[in-house]
Design a protein around this motif. Sequence first.
Motif, PDB file in Angstrom:
ATOM      1  N   SER A 158       0.827  -1.207   0.000  1.00 16.39           N
ATOM      2  CA  SER A 158       0.000   0.000   0.000  1.00 16.39           C
ATOM      3  C   SER A 158       0.862   1.258   0.000  1.00 16.39           C
ATOM      4  O   SER A 158       0.601   2.214  -0.748  1.00 16.39           O
ATOM      5  N   ALA A 159       1.912   1.268   0.820  1.00 13.56           N
ATOM      6  CA  ALA A 159       2.806   2.424   0.871  1.00 13.56           C
ATOM      7  C   ALA A 159       3.513   2.625  -0.465  1.00 13.56           C
ATOM      8  O   ALA A 159       3.685   3.765  -0.926  1.00 13.56           O
ATOM      9  N   ALA A 160       3.909   1.532  -1.104  1.00 14.88           N
ATOM     10  CA  ALA A 160       4.585   1.642  -2.395  1.00 14.88           C
ATOM     11  C   ALA A 160       3.653   2.194  -3.469  1.00 14.88           C
ATOM     12  O   ALA A 160       4.048   3.036  -4.284  1.00 14.88           O
ATOM     13  N   ARG A 161       2.412   1.765  -3.480  1.00 17.54           N
ATOM     14  CA  ARG A 161       1.467   2.281  -4.463  1.00 17.54           C
ATOM     15  C   ARG A 161       1.139   3.748  -4.189  1.00 17.54           C
ATOM     16  O   ARG A 161       0.932   4.526  -5.112  1.00 17.54           O
ATOM     17  N   ARG A 162       1.106   4.119  -2.925  1.00 17.33           N
ATOM     18  CA  ARG A 162       0.848   5.514  -2.573  1.00 17.33           C
ATOM     19  C   ARG A 162       1.928   6.420  -3.148  1.00 17.33           C
ATOM     20  O   ARG A 162       1.668   7.571  -3.499  1.00 17.33           O
ATOM     21  N   ASP A 163       3.144   5.881  -3.268  1.00 18.01           N
ATOM     22  CA  ASP A 163       4.247   6.632  -3.867  1.00 18.01           C
ATOM     23  C   ASP A 163       4.360   6.365  -5.371  1.00 18.01           C
ATOM     24  O   ASP A 163       5.395   6.658  -5.985  1.00 18.01           O
ATOM     25  N   ASP A 164       3.330   5.756  -5.947  1.00 18.18           N
ATOM     26  CA  ASP A 164       3.232   5.517  -7.389  1.00 18.18           C
ATOM     27  C   ASP A 164       4.306   4.571  -7.915  1.00 18.18           C
ATOM     28  O   ASP A 164       4.784   4.698  -9.048  1.00 18.18           O
ATOM     29  N   ARG A 165       4.691   3.599  -7.088  1.00 15.56           N
ATOM     30  CA  ARG A 165       5.613   2.570  -7.549  1.00 15.56           C
ATOM     31  C   ARG A 165       4.836   1.380  -8.111  1.00 15.56           C
ATOM     32  O   ARG A 165       3.709   1.124  -7.714  1.00 15.56           O
ATOM     33  N   GLU A 166       5.475   0.662  -9.024  1.00 17.49           N
ATOM     34  CA  GLU A 166       4.908  -0.606  -9.477  1.00 17.49           C
ATOM     35  C   GLU A 166       5.136  -1.632  -8.372  1.00 17.49           C
ATOM     36  O   GLU A 166       6.220  -1.688  -7.782  1.00 17.49           O
ATOM     37  N   VAL A 167       4.121  -2.455  -8.110  1.00 25.73           N
ATOM     38  CA  VAL A 167       4.210  -3.388  -6.986  1.00 25.73           C
ATOM     39  C   VAL A 167       3.730  -4.770  -7.404  1.00 25.73           C
ATOM     40  O   VAL A 167       2.666  -4.920  -8.017  1.00 25.73           O
ATOM     41  N   VAL A 168       4.527  -5.777  -7.038  1.00 24.20           N
ATOM     42  CA  VAL A 168       4.118  -7.176  -7.149  1.00 24.20           C
ATOM     43  C   VAL A 168       4.154  -7.774  -5.748  1.00 24.20           C
ATOM     44  O   VAL A 168       5.142  -7.603  -5.023  1.00 24.20           O
ATOM     45  N   VAL A 169       3.082  -8.438  -5.362  1.00 23.37           N
ATOM     46  CA  VAL A 169       3.030  -9.151  -4.083  1.00 23.37           C
ATOM     47  C   VAL A 169       2.994 -10.646  -4.383  1.00 23.37           C
ATOM     48  O   VAL A 169       2.143 -11.110  -5.148  1.00 23.37           O
ATOM     49  N   VAL A 170       3.919 -11.378  -3.783  1.00 21.94           N
ATOM     50  CA  VAL A 170       4.035 -12.816  -4.013  1.00 21.94           C
ATOM     51  C   VAL A 170       3.804 -13.549  -2.707  1.00 21.94           C
ATOM     52  O   VAL A 170       4.342 -13.159  -1.663  1.00 21.94           O
ATOM     53  N   GLY A 171       3.006 -14.616  -2.760  1.00 20.18           N
ATOM     54  CA  GLY A 171       2.758 -15.389  -1.549  1.00 20.18           C
ATOM     55  C   GLY A 171       2.721 -16.874  -1.824  1.00 20.18           C
ATOM     56  O   GLY A 171       2.223 -17.315  -2.867  1.00 20.18           O
TER      57      GLY A 171
END
Length: 403
Positions: A158-171
Amino acid sequence: MSVHVVVVGASVAGVTCAEGLRAAGHTGPITLVGAEPHDPYARPPLSKQVLDGSWEPARATLRTAAALRELDVTLRSGAAATALDPLAHRVEVGDELLAYDVLVVATGVEAVRPSFPGADGVRQLRTLDDALALRAAWATARHVTVIGTGVLGSEIASAARRDDREVVVVGRSGRLSAGTVGPLLSDRLLALHRGNGVDVRAGVGVRGVAHAGAGAATGAGVRTGAATVFLGDGDSVATDLVVAATGGRPRTSWLAGSGLDVSDGVGCDELGRAAPDVYAIGDVARWRDPRSGRAVRVEHQTNAVEQALSVAATITGSAATPASTPFFWSEVHGLRIQAAGTFDAALPLSPWPDDPDVLVQRDGVGTTTGVVGWGAPRAFRRARTELDRSAPVPVPVPVPVRA
């Protein structure tokens, strides 16, 4: 009231317990032992304000060493407890044996580092030093890969998207988890992440990470100073920054041989008592829930504060305090998630009649055991009264201590 109370763990639980003891009239010595060299600080801001740079570290401080001295609390920072002898009433701190009359364990949890190849070069976020190191790397990263589908992973994404970064979450798990609610909110969390531009790869796991500049093959298209994350399904992700949020384990290794129940944290009764003259509070403590009879360990600041004040009242023989209701909250992509009570992953959540953004879980006889607010703080507070009406109230009893 002149007994020496030693609190091991300069966490929010430990600091609150020391404050609670003084507020309740305890006049004896209090020693607060902290493994880190910093003044005690709050952890929730680390994944939010400290990480994104909106706070400097000092704003996360709970009490400075000077403020603790004014409270007549001795702070032993940078000193980790290494052993406990409950029969002799002694804690080993470095090379010193520290005698106590009453001991409070508040050592929290430690981050679990994943075991795949390349994991040593992956960032983590648990301590203030972790947060500052991650913030430095964060400043130049345009693509962030988060390994872990729990609360911390969601908050970092969430913090990364707030700073307009591309984000991948892997689980590795196919379900996303939300604190005490577990996987019951997985579908909602998945939709929330994807609706905010997060690429969620649940149920695939990570085979390894190759870091550029470390002599490892990185594959085509990887930027300088970046990494490649190799997924369990055969795919790979080129990224600037990899952060592992793969859970934590109770910090109890120093209690080996003490005779305490440390099968999952420190086992306690409903008043936090783990053994004669020994209590545990906060993330490390597994308290018996008087509603369900089950042992529950909750990793959240609000719960830590309530347990700390309850134990301070018990030690000083103060007025009765209600049983601590397990509570959790997080904020993901600007949406507040709140939960109170205990949850069974085998039972469904049902919409609360007064507001569909409040979900409740009831047991086999219809008693409300858990309440969730999904972006509905006011309705959540109203629904939570169903739990409060059914909550038993234990009476803190002073425990005899050695003179």
